[in-house]
Write a protein that holds these residues in place. Structure first.
Motif, short mmCIF file in Angstrom:
data_model
loop_
_atom_site.label_atom_id
_atom_site.label_comp_id
_atom_site.label_asym_id
_atom_site.label_seq_id
_atom_site.Cartn_x
_atom_site.Cartn_y
_atom_site.Cartn_z
N LEU A 119 0.60 9.18 -2.95
CA LEU A 119 -0.71 8.57 -2.75
C LEU A 119 -1.50 9.36 -1.71
CD1 LEU A 119 0.38 4.83 -2.41
CD2 LEU A 119 -0.37 6.00 -4.49
N SER A 120 -2.79 9.45 -1.92
CA SER A 120 -3.66 10.04 -0.90
C SER A 120 -4.17 8.89 -0.04
CB SER A 120 -4.82 10.79 -1.55
OG SER A 120 -5.61 11.43 -0.58
N ILE A 121 -3.35 8.48 0.93
CA ILE A 121 -3.61 7.21 1.62
C ILE A 121 -4.84 7.26 2.52
CG2 ILE A 121 -1.19 6.54 1.55
CD1 ILE A 121 -0.97 7.33 4.48
N ASN A 122 -5.27 8.46 2.89
CA ASN A 122 -6.47 8.54 3.74
C ASN A 122 -7.73 8.13 2.99
OD1 ASN A 122 -4.95 9.51 5.89
ND2 ASN A 122 -5.18 11.64 5.24
N ASP A 123 -7.69 8.20 1.66
CA ASP A 123 -8.87 7.88 0.85
C ASP A 123 -8.72 6.55 0.11
OD1 ASP A 123 -10.06 10.37 1.50
OD2 ASP A 123 -8.77 11.35 0.02
N ILE A 124 -7.69 5.78 0.43
CA ILE A 124 -7.44 4.53 -0.26
C ILE A 124 -7.44 3.38 0.75
CG2 ILE A 124 -5.79 3.24 -1.68
CD1 ILE A 124 -4.77 5.86 -2.77
N SER A 125 -8.16 2.32 0.41
CA SER A 125 -8.21 1.17 1.31
C SER A 125 -6.87 0.43 1.28
CB SER A 125 -9.32 0.21 0.88
OG SER A 125 -8.99 -0.41 -0.35
N VAL A 159 12.11 3.07 -5.57
CA VAL A 159 10.72 3.53 -5.52
C VAL A 159 10.32 3.85 -4.09
CG1 VAL A 159 8.33 3.02 -6.17
CG2 VAL A 159 10.22 2.01 -7.48
N ARG A 160 9.71 5.00 -3.91
CA ARG A 160 9.17 5.40 -2.61
C ARG A 160 7.70 5.75 -2.77
NH1 ARG A 160 12.46 10.12 0.12
NH2 ARG A 160 10.77 9.80 1.62
N PHE A 161 6.89 5.32 -1.81
CA PHE A 161 5.47 5.65 -1.79
C PHE A 161 5.23 6.62 -0.64
CE2 PHE A 161 4.09 2.67 -4.95
CZ PHE A 161 5.09 1.71 -4.94
N GLU A 162 4.62 7.75 -0.96
CA GLU A 162 4.53 8.84 -0.01
C GLU A 162 3.11 9.38 0.07
OE1 GLU A 162 7.49 11.17 -1.93
OE2 GLU A 162 9.12 10.28 -0.79
N ASN A 163 2.79 9.94 1.20
CA ASN A 163 1.45 10.46 1.47
C ASN A 163 1.30 11.86 0.87
OD1 ASN A 163 -1.01 11.19 2.48
ND2 ASN A 163 -0.54 10.69 4.60
N LEU A 164 0.31 12.03 0.02
CA LEU A 164 0.08 13.34 -0.59
C LEU A 164 -0.19 14.42 0.45
CD1 LEU A 164 -2.16 12.53 -3.68
CD2 LEU A 164 0.08 13.58 -3.73
N SER A 165 -0.74 14.05 1.59
CA SER A 165 -1.13 15.04 2.59
C SER A 165 0.03 15.47 3.48
CB SER A 165 -2.26 14.48 3.47
OG SER A 165 -1.80 13.35 4.18
N LYS A 166 1.20 14.81 3.32
CA LYS A 166 2.36 15.15 4.15
C LYS A 166 3.40 15.89 3.34
CE LYS A 166 1.65 11.86 7.67
NZ LYS A 166 2.21 11.51 8.93
N ASP A 167 4.37 16.42 4.08
CA ASP A 167 5.40 17.24 3.47
C ASP A 167 6.65 16.40 3.22
OD1 ASP A 167 6.20 19.60 2.56
OD2 ASP A 167 6.46 20.58 4.48
N HIS A 168 7.16 16.40 1.99
CA HIS A 168 8.36 15.64 1.68
C HIS A 168 9.36 16.53 0.97
CE1 HIS A 168 6.70 11.71 2.79
NE2 HIS A 168 5.58 12.17 2.30
N LYS A 169 10.58 16.19 1.11
CA LYS A 169 11.66 16.99 0.52
C LYS A 169 12.34 16.19 -0.58
CE LYS A 169 15.79 19.61 1.75
NZ LYS A 169 16.70 19.97 2.84
#
Length: 267
Positions: free
Chosen positions: A187-193, A213-223
């Motif tokens: 998710l791009s959480i910075n642009d979502i209310s 299920v995991r919800f993750e920030n598109l702008s961050k780095d995940h492995k």
């Protein structure tokens, strides 16, 4: 205007020939419904050198494309008991991305799928894949390292804005009901209310009730930890917006490259 009322159209990109059987198996298990129509598309191009070469080779290249498509059609008719009339063959002269700009494609609702059997392939660094990702603008399913009738180990979903692609929820539910898999929703959480994020979490959690299920920030780095036996399904939301595509590609690029055993390569 896109015709959303037409029966479900499933488009299999047969240019990626080594994964066609996996793509067919996935489409028939999770995308196909009664009344659906299967389309296979394979591209071919005239030689760009010499009038005699164009005259002599073009019919041969077209014939090769036609024969390969007919073989895929026969395989589906035999193994999945469909009528040949339910399967359309598209032998397209030109670049695959050009097809996505045709009226035939733009006026209908599609679910697009292709598969690659190669695990050691970084999709996000391949210019051809980036062009497809940008051009499809419909739900896109990319299977990697998946064999026919194999199970999906990980599902990676992009949802780069607040809207949910309703078309992908049904297949997600089917997959998660039949096998145990890990689902990562970017998710791009910075642009979502907060309200929109809550709706997204609720929708995906409901569809993937039997999965992790995991919800993750598109702008961050995940492995994403993988091994060479893992099958990965990448699902791209049809409602991407132009300014987010770069971030989306960058996110999955970093995610995939850092995964165990991944090397950079081309198709």
């Amino acid at each position: 205007m896109m015709n959303r009322n037409h029966n479900n159209k499933i488009l299999i990109l047969a240019d990626f020939s080594e994964g066609n059987h996996s793509a067919i198996d996935f489409a028939m298990k999770y995308l196909y419904n009664k009344g659906s129509k299967i389309y296979f598309i394979q591209t071919w191009q005239k030689p760009s050198y010499g009038a005699s070469m164009v005259r002599d080779l073009a019919p041969i290249l077209k014939d090769i494309s036609d024969r390969e498509l007919k073989a895929l059609q026969a395989d589906v008719v035999k193994n999945y008991h469909l009528d040949a009339a339910d399967i359309e063959l598209l032998s397209y002269e030109g670049e695959l991305t050009d097809f996505f700009n045709t009226e035939m494609y733009k006026q209908y609702s599609w679910q697009v799928v292709f598969a690659l059997n190669d695990f050691y392939n970084d999709l996000q660094r391949n210019p051809r894949f980036k062009n497809i990702l940008t051009s499809v603008k419909q739900p896109l399913y990319v299977l990697q390292n998946c064999k026919s009738a194999g199970s999906v180990k990980s599902i990676c979903i992009s949802n780069s804005n607040s809207e949910i692609s309703e078309a992908i929820l049904g297949p997600l539910q089917k997959i998660c009901m039949t096998q145990k898999c890990d689902v990562h929703v970017g998710l791009s959480i910075n642009d979502i209310s907060i309200h929109d994020k809550a709706n997204l979490v609720k929708a995906y959690s409901s569809a993937c009730s039997n999965a992790s299920v995991r919800f993750e920030n598109l702008s961050k780095d995940h492995k994403l930890e993988l091994n060479r036996n893992d099958c990965v399904l990448w699902i791209y939301n049809d409602k991407k917006v132009k300014c987010e595509e770069k971030n989306l590609i960058s996110y999955f690029d970093k995610w995939f490259v850092k995964s165990k055993g991944i090397t950079v390569d081309n198709f």
